[in-house]
Scaffold this motif. Structure first.
Motif, mmCIF file in Angstrom:
data_model
loop_
_atom_site.group_PDB
_atom_site.id
_atom_site.type_symbol
_atom_site.label_atom_id
_atom_site.label_comp_id
_atom_site.label_asym_id
_atom_site.label_seq_id
_atom_site.Cartn_x
_atom_site.Cartn_y
_atom_site.Cartn_z
ATOM 1 N N VAL A 1 -20.497 13.950 9.270
ATOM 2 C CA VAL A 1 -19.571 14.749 8.455
ATOM 3 C C VAL A 1 -18.526 15.392 9.351
ATOM 4 C CG1 VAL A 1 -19.379 16.777 6.981
ATOM 5 C CG2 VAL A 1 -21.270 15.190 6.640
ATOM 6 N N LEU B 1 -14.568 10.851 -3.327
ATOM 7 C CA LEU B 1 -15.712 11.553 -3.915
ATOM 8 C C LEU B 1 -15.976 11.077 -5.335
ATOM 9 C CD1 LEU B 1 -14.942 15.153 -2.694
ATOM 10 C CD2 LEU B 1 -16.683 13.612 -1.852
ATOM 11 N N MET C 1 -23.506 20.605 12.741
ATOM 12 C CA MET C 1 -22.452 19.604 12.853
ATOM 13 C C MET C 1 -22.135 19.279 14.312
ATOM 14 S SD MET C 1 -19.621 20.543 10.081
ATOM 15 C CE MET C 1 -19.921 20.431 8.345
ATOM 16 N N PHE D 1 -27.257 13.938 4.579
ATOM 17 C CA PHE D 1 -27.313 15.086 5.502
ATOM 18 C C PHE D 1 -27.023 14.710 6.946
ATOM 19 C CE2 PHE D 1 -30.295 16.026 2.018
ATOM 20 C CZ PHE D 1 -29.605 17.074 1.453
ATOM 21 N N ILE E 1 -22.619 13.114 3.565
ATOM 22 C CA ILE E 1 -23.177 14.386 3.090
ATOM 23 C C ILE E 1 -24.469 14.140 2.326
ATOM 24 C CG2 ILE E 1 -22.809 16.216 1.399
ATOM 25 C CD1 ILE E 1 -19.965 16.379 2.343
ATOM 26 N N LEU F 1 -24.679 25.790 9.298
ATOM 27 C CA LEU F 1 -24.135 24.478 8.948
ATOM 28 C C LEU F 1 -23.249 23.955 10.075
ATOM 29 C CD1 LEU F 1 -24.025 22.489 6.555
ATOM 30 C CD2 LEU F 1 -21.912 23.569 5.877
ATOM 31 N N LEU G 1 -14.477 15.124 9.285
ATOM 32 C CA LEU G 1 -13.586 16.285 9.231
ATOM 33 C C LEU G 1 -12.573 16.244 10.372
ATOM 34 C CD1 LEU G 1 -15.970 19.191 8.185
ATOM 35 C CD2 LEU G 1 -14.517 17.749 6.773
ATOM 36 N N TRP H 1 -24.941 15.526 9.290
ATOM 37 C CA TRP H 1 -23.886 16.522 9.492
ATOM 38 C C TRP H 1 -22.963 16.186 10.646
ATOM 39 C CZ3 TRP H 1 -22.871 18.979 5.449
ATOM 40 C CH2 TRP H 1 -23.888 19.283 4.534
ATOM 41 N N LEU I 1 -17.215 10.358 3.548
ATOM 42 C CA LEU I 1 -17.642 11.760 3.590
ATOM 43 C C LEU I 1 -18.798 11.993 2.623
ATOM 44 C CD1 LEU I 1 -16.973 14.666 4.599
ATOM 45 C CD2 LEU I 1 -15.514 14.895 2.617
ATOM 46 N N SER J 1 -7.538 12.183 0.741
ATOM 47 C CA SER J 1 -8.752 12.258 1.554
ATOM 48 C C SER J 1 -9.972 12.661 0.732
ATOM 49 C CB SER J 1 -8.549 13.220 2.717
ATOM 50 O OG SER J 1 -8.364 14.518 2.255
ATOM 51 N N VAL J 2 -9.774 13.150 -0.494
ATOM 52 C CA VAL J 2 -10.946 13.526 -1.306
ATOM 53 C C VAL J 2 -11.192 12.582 -2.477
ATOM 54 C CG1 VAL J 2 -10.859 15.964 -0.748
ATOM 55 C CG2 VAL J 2 -9.645 15.145 -2.739
ATOM 56 N N ILE K 1 -9.918 13.769 9.441
ATOM 57 C CA ILE K 1 -8.981 14.293 8.438
ATOM 58 C C ILE K 1 -8.033 15.296 9.075
ATOM 59 C CG2 ILE K 1 -8.807 15.653 6.332
ATOM 60 C CD1 ILE K 1 -11.403 14.451 5.405
ATOM 61 N N LEU K 2 -8.595 16.201 9.881
ATOM 62 C CA LEU K 2 -7.774 17.230 10.525
ATOM 63 C C LEU K 2 -6.694 16.584 11.377
ATOM 64 C CD1 LEU K 2 -7.640 20.297 10.752
ATOM 65 C CD2 LEU K 2 -8.983 20.139 12.827
#
Lengths: 276, 266
Positions: free
Chosen positions: B240, B218, B59, B235, B232, B55, B244, B237, B228, B214-215, B247-248
Protein backbone atom coordinates in the motif's frame (compact mmCIF):
# COMPACT_ATOMS: atom_id res chain seq x y z
CA UNK A 1 23.16 18.15 -56.79
CA UNK A 2 26.74 17.42 -55.76
CA UNK A 3 27.89 17.28 -52.20
CA UNK A 4 29.31 20.80 -52.18
CA UNK A 5 26.12 22.46 -53.49
CA UNK A 6 24.04 20.48 -51.05
CA UNK A 7 26.19 21.65 -48.18
CA UNK A 8 26.09 25.27 -49.29
CA UNK A 9 22.33 25.31 -49.92
CA UNK A 10 21.81 23.44 -46.68
CA UNK A 11 23.86 25.95 -44.73
CA UNK A 12 21.99 28.88 -46.23
CA UNK A 13 18.58 27.36 -45.65
CA UNK A 14 19.42 26.10 -42.18
CA UNK A 15 21.87 28.41 -40.47
CA UNK A 16 23.13 26.83 -37.28
CA UNK A 17 23.36 23.21 -38.43
CA UNK A 18 21.06 20.58 -36.94
CA UNK A 19 19.77 22.82 -34.13
CA UNK A 20 18.73 25.32 -36.79
CA UNK A 21 17.00 22.63 -38.82
CA UNK A 22 15.00 21.48 -35.79
CA UNK A 23 14.09 25.05 -34.92
CA UNK A 24 12.99 25.69 -38.52
CA UNK A 25 10.92 22.52 -38.51
CA UNK A 26 9.20 23.49 -35.23
CA UNK A 27 8.53 27.05 -36.35
CA UNK A 28 7.16 26.01 -39.72
CA UNK A 29 5.34 22.81 -38.80
CA UNK A 30 5.12 22.93 -34.99
CA UNK A 31 1.33 22.80 -34.93
CA UNK A 32 1.15 19.95 -37.41
CA UNK A 33 3.79 17.98 -35.50
CA UNK A 34 1.85 18.50 -32.27
CA UNK A 35 -1.37 17.23 -33.86
CA UNK A 36 0.30 14.19 -35.37
CA UNK A 37 1.99 13.46 -32.03
CA UNK A 38 -1.37 13.74 -30.27
CA UNK A 39 -3.02 11.38 -32.76
CA UNK A 40 -0.21 8.85 -32.37
CA UNK A 41 -0.51 9.08 -28.59
CA UNK A 42 -4.26 8.49 -28.71
CA UNK A 43 -3.78 5.42 -30.94
CA UNK A 44 -1.03 4.09 -28.68
CA UNK A 45 -2.91 4.70 -25.41
CA UNK A 46 -6.20 3.28 -26.66
CA UNK A 47 -4.44 0.12 -27.84
CA UNK A 48 -2.58 -0.22 -24.52
CA UNK A 49 -5.83 0.12 -22.57
CA UNK A 50 -7.58 -2.36 -24.88
CA UNK A 51 -10.28 -0.04 -26.21
CA UNK A 52 -11.91 -1.46 -29.31
CA UNK A 53 -14.80 -0.01 -31.31
CA UNK A 54 -16.60 -3.35 -30.88
CA UNK A 55 -16.44 -3.04 -27.11
CA UNK A 56 -17.56 0.56 -27.26
CA UNK A 57 -20.60 -0.21 -29.43
CA UNK A 58 -21.52 -3.22 -27.32
CA UNK A 59 -21.30 -0.92 -24.29
CA UNK A 60 -23.64 1.59 -25.88
CA UNK A 61 -26.14 -1.22 -26.43
CA UNK A 62 -25.86 -2.19 -22.76
CA UNK A 63 -26.18 1.49 -21.95
CA UNK A 64 -29.69 1.66 -23.39
CA UNK A 65 -30.77 -1.45 -21.49
CA UNK A 66 -29.19 0.05 -18.37
CA UNK A 67 -31.02 3.37 -18.78
CA UNK A 68 -34.29 1.48 -19.17
CA UNK A 69 -33.62 -0.25 -15.84
CA UNK A 70 -32.74 3.01 -14.08
CA UNK A 71 -36.16 4.52 -14.75
CA UNK A 72 -38.55 5.01 -13.13
CA UNK A 73 -36.64 5.87 -9.92
CA UNK A 74 -37.85 4.09 -6.81
CA UNK A 75 -37.89 6.63 -3.97
CA UNK A 76 -40.40 4.86 -1.78
CA UNK A 77 -39.01 1.47 -0.79
CA UNK A 78 -35.81 2.72 0.88
CA UNK A 79 -36.76 6.29 1.66
CA UNK A 80 -35.91 6.03 5.36
CA UNK A 81 -32.38 4.80 4.58
CA UNK A 82 -31.84 7.39 1.88
CA UNK A 83 -33.01 10.18 4.16
CA UNK A 84 -30.86 9.05 7.09
CA UNK A 85 -27.70 8.57 5.01
CA UNK A 86 -28.15 11.79 3.09
CA UNK A 87 -28.43 13.67 6.38
CA UNK A 88 -25.31 11.87 7.57
CA UNK A 89 -23.43 13.01 4.46
CA UNK A 90 -24.54 16.57 5.13
CA UNK A 91 -23.42 16.35 8.76
CA UNK A 92 -20.05 14.91 7.77
CA UNK A 93 -19.58 17.82 5.36
CA UNK A 94 -20.51 20.42 8.00
CA UNK A 95 -18.29 18.99 10.74
CA UNK A 96 -15.35 18.42 8.40
CA UNK A 97 -15.60 21.96 7.09
CA UNK A 98 -15.68 23.47 10.58
CA UNK A 99 -12.73 21.38 11.81
CA UNK A 100 -10.83 21.88 8.56
CA UNK A 101 -11.31 25.64 8.61
CA UNK A 102 -10.38 25.89 12.30
CA UNK A 103 -7.16 23.98 11.58
CA UNK A 104 -6.42 25.93 8.40
CA UNK A 105 -6.55 29.38 10.02
CA UNK A 106 -3.40 28.95 12.16
CA UNK A 107 -1.71 26.80 9.48
CA UNK A 108 -2.34 29.47 6.85
CA UNK A 109 -0.78 32.11 9.10
CA UNK A 110 2.20 29.88 9.86
CA UNK A 111 2.77 29.11 6.17
CA UNK A 112 2.68 32.74 4.97
CA UNK A 113 6.18 33.73 3.92
CA UNK A 114 5.62 37.43 4.56
CA UNK A 115 4.84 36.87 8.24
CA UNK A 116 6.94 33.87 9.30
CA UNK A 117 10.57 32.83 8.94
CA UNK A 118 11.47 30.08 6.46
CA UNK A 119 12.07 27.40 9.11
CA UNK A 120 8.41 27.74 10.15
CA UNK A 121 6.84 28.06 6.68
CA UNK A 122 8.57 25.07 5.07
CA UNK A 123 7.31 22.29 7.36
CA UNK A 124 3.81 23.79 7.40
CA UNK A 125 3.77 24.13 3.61
CA UNK A 126 4.87 20.52 3.29
CA UNK A 127 2.07 19.41 5.64
CA UNK A 128 -0.49 21.35 3.57
CA UNK A 129 0.76 19.93 0.25
CA UNK A 130 0.76 16.36 1.54
CA UNK A 131 -2.85 16.79 2.71
CA UNK A 132 -3.73 17.93 -0.79
CA UNK A 133 -1.84 15.27 -2.72
CA UNK A 134 -4.10 12.30 -2.07
CA UNK A 135 -7.68 11.97 -3.22
CA UNK A 136 -10.10 12.08 -0.25
CA UNK A 137 -11.13 8.49 -0.99
CA UNK A 138 -7.58 7.24 -0.42
CA UNK A 139 -7.28 9.21 2.82
CA UNK A 140 -10.70 7.78 3.69
CA UNK A 141 -9.50 4.19 3.24
CA UNK A 142 -6.56 4.82 5.54
CA UNK A 143 -8.72 6.42 8.24
CA UNK A 144 -11.26 3.61 8.01
CA UNK A 145 -8.47 1.07 8.46
CA UNK A 146 -6.96 3.04 11.33
CA UNK A 147 -10.05 3.93 13.36
CA UNK A 148 -12.85 1.76 11.99
CA UNK A 149 -15.94 2.19 9.86
CA UNK A 150 -18.39 5.03 10.30
CA UNK A 151 -18.97 8.73 9.77
CA UNK A 152 -16.18 9.76 12.14
CA UNK A 153 -13.60 8.46 9.65
CA UNK A 154 -15.39 10.52 6.99
CA UNK A 155 -15.19 13.67 9.10
CA UNK A 156 -11.44 13.24 9.64
CA UNK A 157 -10.89 12.49 5.94
CA UNK A 158 -12.63 15.59 4.70
CA UNK A 159 -11.03 17.70 7.43
CA UNK A 160 -7.64 16.65 6.03
CA UNK A 161 -8.81 17.44 2.49
CA UNK A 162 -10.05 20.85 3.68
CA UNK A 163 -6.69 21.66 5.27
CA UNK A 164 -4.99 20.78 1.98
CA UNK A 165 -7.14 23.09 -0.12
CA UNK A 166 -8.09 26.06 2.01
CA UNK A 167 -4.81 25.98 3.91
CA UNK A 168 -3.14 26.72 0.58
CA UNK A 169 -5.69 29.37 -0.42
CA UNK A 170 -5.48 31.06 3.00
CA UNK A 171 -1.70 31.15 2.73
CA UNK A 172 -1.84 32.73 -0.71
CA UNK A 173 -4.42 35.29 0.45
CA UNK A 174 -2.25 36.28 3.41
CA UNK A 175 0.84 36.55 1.23
CA UNK A 176 -1.00 38.98 -1.05
CA UNK A 177 -2.00 41.48 1.70
CA UNK A 178 -0.71 45.01 1.75
CA UNK A 179 2.07 45.30 4.31
CA UNK A 180 1.50 49.03 4.84
CA UNK A 181 -1.39 48.41 7.18
CA UNK A 182 0.62 45.81 9.03
CA UNK A 183 3.48 48.29 9.42
CA UNK A 184 1.08 50.99 10.58
CA UNK A 185 -0.27 48.73 13.31
CA UNK A 186 3.23 47.60 14.25
CA UNK A 187 4.37 51.25 14.44
CA UNK A 188 1.90 51.86 17.25
CA UNK A 189 3.78 49.29 19.30
CA UNK A 190 1.13 46.61 19.02
CA UNK A 191 1.91 43.07 20.11
CA UNK A 192 2.07 40.28 17.51
CA UNK A 193 -1.49 39.02 18.19
CA UNK A 194 -2.75 42.58 17.82
CA UNK A 195 -0.86 42.97 14.54
CA UNK A 196 -2.64 39.85 13.31
CA UNK A 197 -6.08 40.92 14.54
CA UNK A 198 -5.96 44.53 13.35
CA UNK A 199 -3.45 44.42 10.50
CA UNK A 200 -3.80 41.04 8.79
CA UNK A 201 -7.20 39.47 9.48
CA UNK A 202 -9.39 42.40 8.29
CA UNK A 203 -7.65 42.33 4.90
CA UNK A 204 -8.42 38.67 4.25
CA UNK A 205 -11.80 38.04 5.95
CA UNK A 206 -13.94 38.35 2.82
CA UNK A 207 -11.75 36.01 0.81
CA UNK A 208 -11.62 33.53 3.69
CA UNK A 209 -15.41 33.40 3.80
CA UNK A 210 -15.46 32.74 0.05
CA UNK A 211 -12.91 29.93 0.32
CA UNK A 212 -14.70 28.38 3.29
CA UNK A 213 -18.01 28.29 1.45
CA UNK A 214 -16.29 26.78 -1.55
CA UNK A 215 -14.81 24.12 0.70
CA UNK A 216 -18.17 23.37 2.32
CA UNK A 217 -19.58 22.86 -1.17
CA UNK A 218 -16.69 20.62 -2.15
CA UNK A 219 -16.92 18.63 1.10
CA UNK A 220 -20.62 18.05 0.48
CA UNK A 221 -19.81 16.60 -2.96
CA UNK A 222 -17.13 14.33 -1.53
CA UNK A 223 -19.11 13.25 1.54
CA UNK A 224 -21.61 11.60 -0.80
CA UNK A 225 -19.00 9.12 -2.07
CA UNK A 226 -16.95 8.38 1.05
CA UNK A 227 -19.44 5.66 1.96
CA UNK A 228 -17.99 3.59 -0.91
CA UNK A 229 -14.97 2.93 1.31
CA UNK A 230 -17.02 2.69 4.51
CA UNK A 231 -16.53 6.21 5.85
CA UNK A 232 -20.23 6.99 6.34
CA UNK A 233 -22.87 8.81 4.35
CA UNK A 234 -24.97 7.94 1.32
CA UNK A 235 -22.13 6.35 -0.69
CA UNK A 236 -22.42 3.04 1.16
CA UNK A 237 -26.11 2.71 0.37
CA UNK A 238 -25.41 3.63 -3.24
CA UNK A 239 -22.70 1.00 -3.59
CA UNK A 240 -24.95 -1.63 -1.96
CA UNK A 241 -27.76 -0.79 -4.38
CA UNK A 242 -25.34 -1.14 -7.31
CA UNK A 243 -24.14 -4.49 -6.04
CA UNK A 244 -27.71 -5.77 -5.68
CA UNK A 245 -28.49 -4.47 -9.21
CA UNK A 246 -31.32 -2.40 -7.66
CA UNK A 247 -30.99 0.19 -10.39
CA UNK A 248 -34.24 2.01 -9.69
CA UNK A 249 -33.01 2.69 -6.15
CA UNK A 250 -29.61 3.74 -7.55
CA UNK A 251 -31.46 6.23 -9.73
CA UNK A 252 -33.41 7.60 -6.75
CA UNK A 253 -30.24 8.02 -4.67
CA UNK A 254 -28.35 9.75 -7.47
CA UNK A 255 -31.26 12.13 -8.11
CA UNK A 256 -31.46 13.05 -4.41
CA UNK A 257 -27.67 13.54 -4.42
CA UNK A 258 -27.81 15.86 -7.43
CA UNK A 259 -30.65 17.83 -5.86
CA UNK A 260 -28.74 18.25 -2.58
CA UNK A 261 -25.56 19.33 -4.36
CA UNK A 262 -27.42 21.83 -6.54
CA UNK A 263 -29.22 23.33 -3.55
CA UNK A 264 -25.88 23.54 -1.74
CA UNK A 265 -24.30 25.30 -4.71
CA UNK A 266 -27.12 27.84 -4.95
CA UNK A 267 -27.12 28.53 -1.20
CA UNK A 268 -23.36 29.03 -1.07
CA UNK A 269 -23.60 31.38 -4.06
CA UNK A 270 -26.19 33.50 -2.18
CA UNK A 271 -24.17 33.54 1.05
CA UNK A 272 -21.01 34.48 -0.86
CA UNK A 273 -22.83 37.45 -2.40
CA UNK A 274 -24.01 38.49 1.06
CA UNK A 275 -20.46 38.55 2.44
CA UNK A 276 -18.81 40.39 -0.43
CA UNK B 1 -23.88 69.31 19.65
CA UNK B 2 -26.54 68.85 17.03
CA UNK B 3 -28.25 65.46 16.67
CA UNK B 4 -26.72 65.17 13.21
CA UNK B 5 -23.21 64.79 14.62
CA UNK B 6 -24.23 61.92 16.84
CA UNK B 7 -25.04 59.69 13.91
CA UNK B 8 -22.73 56.73 13.82
CA UNK B 9 -21.26 55.46 10.58
CA UNK B 10 -22.25 51.88 9.91
CA UNK B 11 -20.76 49.76 7.21
CA UNK B 12 -23.73 47.51 6.51
CA UNK B 13 -27.46 48.09 6.22
CA UNK B 14 -29.67 46.58 8.95
CA UNK B 15 -30.91 44.02 6.41
CA UNK B 16 -27.37 42.92 5.61
CA UNK B 17 -26.54 42.65 9.28
CA UNK B 18 -29.70 40.62 9.98
CA UNK B 19 -28.96 38.26 7.08
CA UNK B 20 -25.36 37.82 8.16
CA UNK B 21 -26.37 37.09 11.72
CA UNK B 22 -28.89 34.62 10.32
CA UNK B 23 -26.13 32.85 8.38
CA UNK B 24 -23.91 32.67 11.47
CA UNK B 25 -26.80 31.34 13.53
CA UNK B 26 -27.70 28.75 10.87
CA UNK B 27 -24.08 27.60 10.75
CA UNK B 28 -23.88 27.28 14.51
CA UNK B 29 -27.14 25.30 14.61
CA UNK B 30 -25.98 23.05 11.75
CA UNK B 31 -22.68 22.45 13.53
CA UNK B 32 -24.42 21.65 16.84
CA UNK B 33 -26.90 19.26 15.22
CA UNK B 34 -24.19 17.53 13.22
CA UNK B 35 -21.99 17.14 16.28
CA UNK B 36 -24.90 15.63 18.19
CA UNK B 37 -25.86 13.17 15.45
CA UNK B 38 -22.40 12.00 14.39
CA UNK B 39 -21.50 11.09 17.99
CA UNK B 40 -17.77 11.52 18.10
CA UNK B 41 -16.61 9.25 20.90
CA UNK B 42 -13.90 11.17 22.82
CA UNK B 43 -11.91 7.96 23.44
CA UNK B 44 -11.81 7.27 19.69
CA UNK B 45 -10.74 10.83 19.00
CA UNK B 46 -7.95 10.60 21.58
CA UNK B 47 -6.90 7.24 20.18
CA UNK B 48 -6.71 8.43 16.55
CA UNK B 49 -3.05 9.60 16.56
CA UNK B 50 -1.92 6.25 18.05
CA UNK B 51 -3.89 4.26 15.48
CA UNK B 52 -2.71 6.33 12.54
CA UNK B 53 0.89 6.12 13.76
CA UNK B 54 0.53 2.34 14.10
CA UNK B 55 -0.75 2.08 10.53
CA UNK B 56 2.09 4.25 9.24
CA UNK B 57 4.62 2.08 11.10
CA UNK B 58 3.25 -1.05 9.46
CA UNK B 59 3.72 0.64 6.08
CA UNK B 60 7.45 1.04 6.63
CA UNK B 61 9.69 0.13 4.87
CA UNK B 62 8.09 0.71 1.49
CA UNK B 63 7.99 -2.39 -0.72
CA UNK B 64 10.28 -1.06 -3.48
CA UNK B 65 10.05 -4.24 -5.56
CA UNK B 66 6.27 -3.92 -5.67
CA UNK B 67 6.67 -0.26 -6.60
CA UNK B 68 9.01 -1.03 -9.49
CA UNK B 69 7.15 -4.04 -10.92
CA UNK B 70 3.45 -3.46 -10.25
CA UNK B 71 2.70 0.07 -9.10
CA UNK B 72 4.57 1.88 -11.88
CA UNK B 73 2.76 -0.03 -14.65
CA UNK B 74 -0.62 0.60 -12.99
CA UNK B 75 0.24 4.27 -12.60
CA UNK B 76 1.07 4.55 -16.32
CA UNK B 77 -2.38 3.12 -17.06
CA UNK B 78 -3.87 5.70 -14.68
CA UNK B 79 -2.15 8.53 -16.56
CA UNK B 80 -3.47 7.18 -19.88
CA UNK B 81 -7.00 7.12 -18.43
CA UNK B 82 -6.68 10.71 -17.22
CA UNK B 83 -5.19 11.96 -20.49
CA UNK B 84 -7.60 10.19 -22.85
CA UNK B 85 -10.50 11.22 -20.62
CA UNK B 86 -9.40 14.85 -20.73
CA UNK B 87 -8.97 14.80 -24.53
CA UNK B 88 -12.45 13.32 -25.00
CA UNK B 89 -13.79 15.94 -22.60
CA UNK B 90 -12.42 18.79 -24.68
CA UNK B 91 -14.24 17.50 -27.77
CA UNK B 92 -17.63 17.32 -26.00
CA UNK B 93 -17.26 20.29 -23.65
CA UNK B 94 -16.27 22.76 -26.37
CA UNK B 95 -19.62 22.88 -28.20
CA UNK B 96 -21.54 22.74 -24.90
CA UNK B 97 -19.53 25.66 -23.51
CA UNK B 98 -20.23 27.68 -26.67
CA UNK B 99 -23.95 26.88 -26.45
CA UNK B 100 -24.03 28.01 -22.82
CA UNK B 101 -22.49 31.45 -23.48
CA UNK B 102 -25.01 34.29 -23.27
CA UNK B 103 -23.27 36.53 -25.81
CA UNK B 104 -23.11 33.83 -28.49
CA UNK B 105 -26.40 31.94 -28.28
CA UNK B 106 -29.50 34.14 -28.22
CA UNK B 107 -32.05 31.43 -27.46
CA UNK B 108 -32.62 31.02 -23.70
CA UNK B 109 -33.98 27.49 -24.26
CA UNK B 110 -30.76 26.30 -25.94
CA UNK B 111 -28.62 27.94 -23.25
CA UNK B 112 -30.71 26.36 -20.52
CA UNK B 113 -30.39 22.94 -22.16
CA UNK B 114 -26.61 23.26 -22.42
CA UNK B 115 -26.33 24.50 -18.84
CA UNK B 116 -28.48 21.63 -17.60
CA UNK B 117 -26.13 19.11 -19.24
CA UNK B 118 -23.12 20.85 -17.70
CA UNK B 119 -24.66 21.00 -14.21
CA UNK B 120 -25.77 17.35 -14.36
CA UNK B 121 -22.26 16.34 -15.38
CA UNK B 122 -20.66 18.28 -12.52
CA UNK B 123 -23.10 17.17 -9.84
CA UNK B 124 -22.31 13.47 -10.16
CA UNK B 125 -18.98 12.49 -8.67
CA UNK B 126 -16.49 10.71 -10.92
CA UNK B 127 -16.70 7.60 -8.72
CA UNK B 128 -20.48 7.48 -9.21
CA UNK B 129 -20.03 7.95 -12.95
CA UNK B 130 -17.50 5.12 -12.77
CA UNK B 131 -20.05 2.85 -11.03
CA UNK B 132 -22.47 3.59 -13.88
CA UNK B 133 -19.97 2.93 -16.64
CA UNK B 134 -18.64 -0.23 -15.04
CA UNK B 135 -22.23 -1.46 -15.22
CA UNK B 136 -22.40 -0.41 -18.89
CA UNK B 137 -18.95 -1.26 -20.32
CA UNK B 138 -17.86 -3.85 -17.78
CA UNK B 139 -14.85 -3.43 -15.46
CA UNK B 140 -11.75 -1.90 -16.98
CA UNK B 141 -10.05 1.23 -18.20
CA UNK B 142 -12.76 2.06 -20.77
CA UNK B 143 -15.31 2.60 -18.00
CA UNK B 144 -12.81 4.77 -16.10
CA UNK B 145 -12.00 6.89 -19.14
CA UNK B 146 -15.66 7.51 -19.96
CA UNK B 147 -16.36 8.30 -16.28
CA UNK B 148 -13.52 10.86 -16.22
CA UNK B 149 -14.91 12.35 -19.43
CA UNK B 150 -18.45 12.67 -18.12
CA UNK B 151 -17.33 14.28 -14.87
CA UNK B 152 -15.00 16.75 -16.61
CA UNK B 153 -17.42 17.94 -19.30
CA UNK B 154 -19.35 20.06 -16.79
CA UNK B 155 -16.21 21.60 -15.34
CA UNK B 156 -14.55 22.50 -18.66
CA UNK B 157 -17.83 23.52 -20.32
CA UNK B 158 -18.85 25.84 -17.48
CA UNK B 159 -15.48 27.58 -17.30
CA UNK B 160 -15.27 27.88 -21.11
CA UNK B 161 -18.78 29.38 -21.21
CA UNK B 162 -17.82 31.93 -18.55
CA UNK B 163 -14.60 32.78 -20.41
CA UNK B 164 -16.59 33.32 -23.63
CA UNK B 165 -19.03 35.60 -21.81
CA UNK B 166 -16.15 37.80 -20.64
CA UNK B 167 -14.80 38.33 -24.16
CA UNK B 168 -14.30 41.98 -25.16
CA UNK B 169 -17.12 42.78 -27.64
CA UNK B 170 -15.05 45.26 -29.73
CA UNK B 171 -13.11 42.86 -31.99
CA UNK B 172 -16.18 40.66 -32.40
CA UNK B 173 -18.35 43.60 -33.49
CA UNK B 174 -15.65 44.76 -35.90
CA UNK B 175 -15.62 41.37 -37.60
CA UNK B 176 -19.43 41.18 -37.69
CA UNK B 177 -19.49 44.71 -39.20
CA UNK B 178 -17.47 43.65 -42.24
CA UNK B 179 -20.05 40.95 -42.97
CA UNK B 180 -17.92 37.96 -42.04
CA UNK B 181 -19.64 34.58 -41.81
CA UNK B 182 -20.28 33.14 -38.37
CA UNK B 183 -17.33 30.73 -38.56
CA UNK B 184 -14.91 33.63 -39.15
CA UNK B 185 -16.51 35.66 -36.37
CA UNK B 186 -15.90 32.78 -34.00
CA UNK B 187 -12.40 31.86 -35.19
CA UNK B 188 -11.07 35.43 -35.45
CA UNK B 189 -13.21 37.24 -32.87
CA UNK B 190 -13.91 34.89 -29.97
CA UNK B 191 -11.34 32.10 -30.21
CA UNK B 192 -8.12 34.17 -29.95
CA UNK B 193 -9.52 35.81 -26.82
CA UNK B 194 -10.45 32.58 -25.03
CA UNK B 195 -7.65 30.32 -26.32
CA UNK B 196 -5.30 30.93 -23.34
CA UNK B 197 -8.17 30.42 -20.89
CA UNK B 198 -9.26 27.23 -22.67
CA UNK B 199 -5.76 25.72 -22.62
CA UNK B 200 -5.35 26.69 -18.99
CA UNK B 201 -8.71 25.10 -18.07
CA UNK B 202 -7.75 21.92 -19.96
CA UNK B 203 -4.42 21.70 -18.12
CA UNK B 204 -6.09 22.32 -14.76
CA UNK B 205 -8.63 19.60 -15.42
CA UNK B 206 -5.94 17.16 -16.56
CA UNK B 207 -4.16 17.74 -13.25
CA UNK B 208 -7.39 17.05 -11.34
CA UNK B 209 -8.13 14.01 -13.50
CA UNK B 210 -4.76 12.44 -12.70
CA UNK B 211 -5.75 12.54 -9.01
CA UNK B 212 -9.28 11.32 -9.62
CA UNK B 213 -8.31 8.46 -11.90
CA UNK B 214 -6.05 7.10 -9.16
CA UNK B 215 -9.14 6.02 -7.17
CA UNK B 216 -11.40 4.79 -9.99
CA UNK B 217 -10.00 1.27 -9.61
CA UNK B 218 -11.76 0.95 -6.24
CA UNK B 219 -15.01 0.44 -8.14
CA UNK B 220 -13.34 -1.61 -10.90
CA UNK B 221 -12.75 1.13 -13.46
CA UNK B 222 -9.05 0.50 -14.07
CA UNK B 223 -5.84 2.19 -13.02
CA UNK B 224 -3.82 2.06 -9.83
CA UNK B 225 -6.90 2.05 -7.58
CA UNK B 226 -7.35 -1.63 -8.42
CA UNK B 227 -3.84 -2.44 -7.17
CA UNK B 228 -4.42 -0.32 -4.08
CA UNK B 229 -7.70 -2.07 -3.33
CA UNK B 230 -6.26 -5.56 -3.61
CA UNK B 231 -3.21 -4.65 -1.50
CA UNK B 232 -5.47 -3.24 1.23
CA UNK B 233 -7.77 -6.26 1.16
CA UNK B 234 -4.89 -8.58 2.00
CA UNK B 235 -3.35 -6.11 4.50
CA UNK B 236 -0.10 -5.77 2.56
CA UNK B 237 0.63 -2.41 4.08
CA UNK B 238 4.12 -2.14 2.61
CA UNK B 239 2.64 -2.62 -0.88
CA UNK B 240 0.00 0.00 0.00
CA UNK B 241 2.84 2.35 0.89
CA UNK B 242 4.43 1.62 -2.50
CA UNK B 243 1.17 2.55 -4.25
CA UNK B 244 0.91 5.75 -2.21
CA UNK B 245 4.49 6.67 -3.13
CA UNK B 246 3.68 6.10 -6.81
CA UNK B 247 0.56 8.27 -6.61
CA UNK B 248 2.39 11.02 -4.74
CA UNK B 249 5.22 11.02 -7.28
CA UNK B 250 2.83 11.22 -10.24
CA UNK B 251 0.71 13.95 -8.65
CA UNK B 252 3.81 16.06 -8.00
CA UNK B 253 5.09 15.31 -11.53
CA UNK B 254 1.72 16.35 -12.98
CA UNK B 255 1.96 19.66 -11.14
CA UNK B 256 5.44 20.28 -12.54
CA UNK B 257 4.30 19.36 -16.08
CA UNK B 258 1.27 21.66 -15.84
CA UNK B 259 3.37 24.56 -14.57
CA UNK B 260 5.90 24.01 -17.36
CA UNK B 261 3.28 23.74 -20.13
CA UNK B 262 1.43 26.77 -18.81
CA UNK B 263 4.50 28.97 -19.15
CA UNK B 264 5.32 27.50 -22.57
CA UNK B 265 2.01 27.63 -24.43
CA UNK B 266 -0.03 30.30 -22.68
Amino acid sequence: MDALTRRVVGDVAFPGGWGGRVRWLLERHGNRIAWVGLALYVLYATSILGFTPARFWAGLGHGWAFLARLFPPDFASRWADIQHDMLESLEIAVLASVFGILASLPLGLLAARNLMPAYVTWPVRLLISVSRSFHPVIVGILFVKAIGFGPFAGVLTLAVASVGFIGKLFTEAIEEISLRQVEAVRATGASFPNVLIFGVIPQVTARFVGFSLYQLDSNLRNSTILGIVGAGGIGGTLLAAFQRFDYSIVCAIVLVMIALIMVGEMLSEQVRKLFQ
Amino acid sequence: MSPRDEREWQRFTPRERALRSGVYLAMAVAFGLALKNIEIVPEFLADTPTQVADLLLRMWPVDWRFLAFTAVAAMVETIHIATLGTLATLIVAFPLGVLAARNIVASPAVRFGAKLCLVASRSVNSLVWALFFVAVFGPGALAGTVAITFRSIGFVGKLLGEALEEVAPGPVEAIVAVGAPWSSVFLKGYWPQVKPAFLSIALLRWDINVRESSVLGLVGAGGIGLVLDSAINVFQWRAVAAVLVAILAVVLLAEVVVTFLRTRII
